[in-house]
Write a protein that holds these residues in place. Structure first.
Motif, mmCIF file in Angstrom:
data_model
loop_
_atom_site.group_PDB
_atom_site.id
_atom_site.type_symbol
_atom_site.label_atom_id
_atom_site.label_comp_id
_atom_site.label_asym_id
_atom_site.label_seq_id
_atom_site.Cartn_x
_atom_site.Cartn_y
_atom_site.Cartn_z
ATOM 1 N N GLY A 37 -4.451 8.286 -10.431
ATOM 2 C CA GLY A 37 -3.103 8.032 -10.942
ATOM 3 C C GLY A 37 -2.543 9.163 -11.772
ATOM 4 N N ARG A 56 -5.463 12.915 -2.176
ATOM 5 C CA ARG A 56 -5.170 11.488 -2.003
ATOM 6 C C ARG A 56 -4.713 11.205 -0.576
ATOM 7 N NH1 ARG A 56 -1.572 10.739 -7.552
ATOM 8 N NH2 ARG A 56 -3.224 11.430 -8.957
ATOM 9 N N VAL A 68 -3.169 3.967 -6.383
ATOM 10 C CA VAL A 68 -2.581 5.003 -7.227
ATOM 11 C C VAL A 68 -1.842 4.328 -8.382
ATOM 12 C CG1 VAL A 68 -0.968 6.933 -7.344
ATOM 13 C CG2 VAL A 68 -2.369 6.610 -5.306
ATOM 14 N N VAL A 70 0.527 4.249 -11.609
ATOM 15 C CA VAL A 70 1.582 4.879 -12.396
ATOM 16 C C VAL A 70 1.339 4.435 -13.836
ATOM 17 C CG1 VAL A 70 4.062 5.102 -12.771
ATOM 18 C CG2 VAL A 70 3.177 4.816 -10.448
ATOM 19 N N VAL A 93 7.138 8.202 -8.083
ATOM 20 C CA VAL A 93 6.826 7.494 -6.840
ATOM 21 C C VAL A 93 7.423 8.228 -5.642
ATOM 22 C CG1 VAL A 93 7.103 5.345 -5.557
ATOM 23 C CG2 VAL A 93 6.569 5.275 -7.996
ATOM 24 N N GLN A 96 5.274 11.115 -4.773
ATOM 25 C CA GLN A 96 4.041 10.692 -4.097
ATOM 26 C C GLN A 96 4.303 10.365 -2.629
ATOM 27 O OE1 GLN A 96 0.977 10.366 -5.575
ATOM 28 N NE2 GLN A 96 1.241 9.825 -7.706
ATOM 29 N N LEU A 101 1.847 9.948 0.860
ATOM 30 C CA LEU A 101 1.244 8.635 0.616
ATOM 31 C C LEU A 101 2.070 7.565 1.325
ATOM 32 C CD1 LEU A 101 0.090 8.731 -3.115
ATOM 33 C CD2 LEU A 101 -1.255 9.081 -1.038
ATOM 34 N N PRO A 103 2.828 3.588 1.617
ATOM 35 C CA PRO A 103 2.628 2.314 0.909
ATOM 36 C C PRO A 103 2.046 1.210 1.786
ATOM 37 C CG PRO A 103 4.964 2.731 1.292
ATOM 38 C CD PRO A 103 4.241 3.979 1.666
ATOM 39 N N THR A 106 -1.676 2.730 1.127
ATOM 40 C CA THR A 106 -2.042 3.071 -0.254
ATOM 41 C C THR A 106 -1.271 2.169 -1.208
ATOM 42 O OG1 THR A 106 -2.619 5.374 0.203
ATOM 43 C CG2 THR A 106 -1.862 4.878 -2.017
ATOM 44 N N THR A 107 -1.970 1.626 -2.187
ATOM 45 C CA THR A 107 -1.362 0.720 -3.159
ATOM 46 C C THR A 107 -0.883 1.515 -4.374
ATOM 47 O OG1 THR A 107 -2.809 -1.084 -2.461
ATOM 48 C CG2 THR A 107 -1.764 -1.296 -4.626
ATOM 49 N N ILE A 108 0.413 1.497 -4.621
ATOM 50 C CA ILE A 108 1.008 2.196 -5.761
ATOM 51 C C ILE A 108 1.519 1.136 -6.726
ATOM 52 C CG2 ILE A 108 2.723 3.883 -6.516
ATOM 53 C CD1 ILE A 108 2.726 4.997 -3.644
ATOM 54 N N GLY A 331 2.956 -3.129 -4.415
ATOM 55 C CA GLY A 331 1.749 -2.599 -5.046
ATOM 56 C C GLY A 331 1.332 -3.407 -6.254
#
Length: 354
Positions: A37, A56, A68, A70, A93, A96, A101, A103, A106-108, A331
């Motif tokens: 992060g 990543r 990831v 924030v 975001v 990223q 990345l 979504p 990948t979990t933001i 996320g």
């Protein structure tokens, strides 16, 4: 005195273990979950891209479950006010996503949106002592930097908060640099002490040491958002050219890649080489006796060429005003599910179900 063997040198052990993990990731990526992060304190720059972001994306593409964070709560560890946080989070975001990345894979998520994660801080704090926190390198550096300004309790407990970030989701891999190994070791210590005191809930995550290059800022010092010496991923081409033109070099005409003797020139050469996907020696040889002007011209072209698709993608993403909100909503929802399940197991282990 003899040099420490790999068995007794923590860094060497971490390097060897990382090499083993890379082999396992290639074979069975579905076994791994990564937590990483950023603090939303400003635009991501080329140092972030080559240091963490590209890795990543690589792990995501390999099939690893990547989360990831924030870290909006951590913005106030070393400052009184989190200024324009809404804009900073949105920009982070977008950076990223533009870097690759996805979504869907990948979990933001945001610190402040996951209460159960932050609640883990309470039992974790009971597992460490104040002297242990004061010995943490980041806390020690902050102590030296604050001078007469008192350190906040949040800054002192930052390493424990970071442990909660990692352990809440069951991450078993954490990409780190050498200077971050003590943070991860404290996380492993907290997991181990919780097991000893209450029973097995947490595993001990491994460090995934990268070979992130050391890139200096355009002024020859450490690249940092706050120093105005970094090329932001979102910067336009004219801004990039202006930043490169004022970069520190030296008086030698022939451009070479000698990090020890010519660190400022070497860092510019390395950046250009990374952007082009070639060796720094080859990049330097192409410029030869062209001097600093030719180096800066080649670097500007290389950076803009590398970032052009990313910048175009970011502009497309930014045109949808609800995109970032939707990415974070999804996320945060997943992160909350993971955190609440973990907190439930913690409460059961501690006998706190009434």
């Amino acid at each position: 005195m003899n040099a420490p063997t790999i068995e007794h040198d923590p860094f060497s052990r971490a390097v060897a273990r990382s090499a083993e993990l890379e082999v396992q990731i290639a074979a069975t990526p579905e076994r791994f979950r990564v937590l990483t992060g950023d603090r939303p304190t400003g635009p991501l720059h080329l140092g972030h891209y080559f240091g963490t972001l590209a890795n990543r994306v690589r792990l995501q593409q390999a099939g690893v479950d990547v989360l990831v964070l924030v870290a909006d709560y951590q913005v106030i560890t070393d400052r009184d006010v989190a200024e324009d946080l809404q804009r900073a989070v949105t920009g982070l975001v977008l950076d990223q996503l533009a870097a690759g990345l996805d979504p869907e894979r990948t979990t933001i998520f945001c610190h402040s949106a996951v209460p159960a994660l932050n609640q883990l801080l309470l039992p974790f704090l009971s597992l460490v002592s104040v002297p242990e926190l004061q010995r943490n390198p980041t806390v020690k550096a902050e102590t030296e930097a604050t001078g007469d300004r008192a350190m906040s309790g949040l800054m002192l407990t930052y390493p424990v908060h970071q442990a909660a970030d990692i352990l809440f989701c069951g991450a078993n891999l954490v990409p780190v640099g050498r200077d971050q190994l003590p943070h991860l070791e404290l996380t492993r210590t907290i997991a181990r002490r919780f097991t000893q005191r209450y029973g097995p809930v947490f595993g001990e995550p491994d460090a995934l040491l990268g070979d992130a290059p050391l890139l200096l800022g355009t002024d020859g010092t450490k690249m940092a958002k706050s120093r105005g010496n970094a090329i932001a991923l979102r910067a336009d081409e004219d801004t990039t050219a202006r930043l490169v033109r004022r970069a520190v070099t030296d008086t030698e005409r022939t451009i070479t890649y000698e990090p020890g003797r010519r660190p400022e020139v070497a860092s510019l050469v390395l950046l250009g080489a990374l952007c082009r996907g070639q060796s720094p020696e080859a990049f330097a040889d192409e410029i030869g006796a062209g001097g600093a002007a030719a180096l800066k011209a080649a670097l500007t072209e290389a950076v803009n060429e590398r970032l052009r698709p990313m910048r175009a993608r970011r502009a497309e993403l930014a045109a949808d005003p609800g995109l970032v909100r939707d990415v974070l909503r999804r996320g945060d929802e997943r992160a909350n599910g993971l955190a609440e399940a973990t907190l439930g197991r913690v409460r059961d282990a501690m006998g706190m179900r009434y």
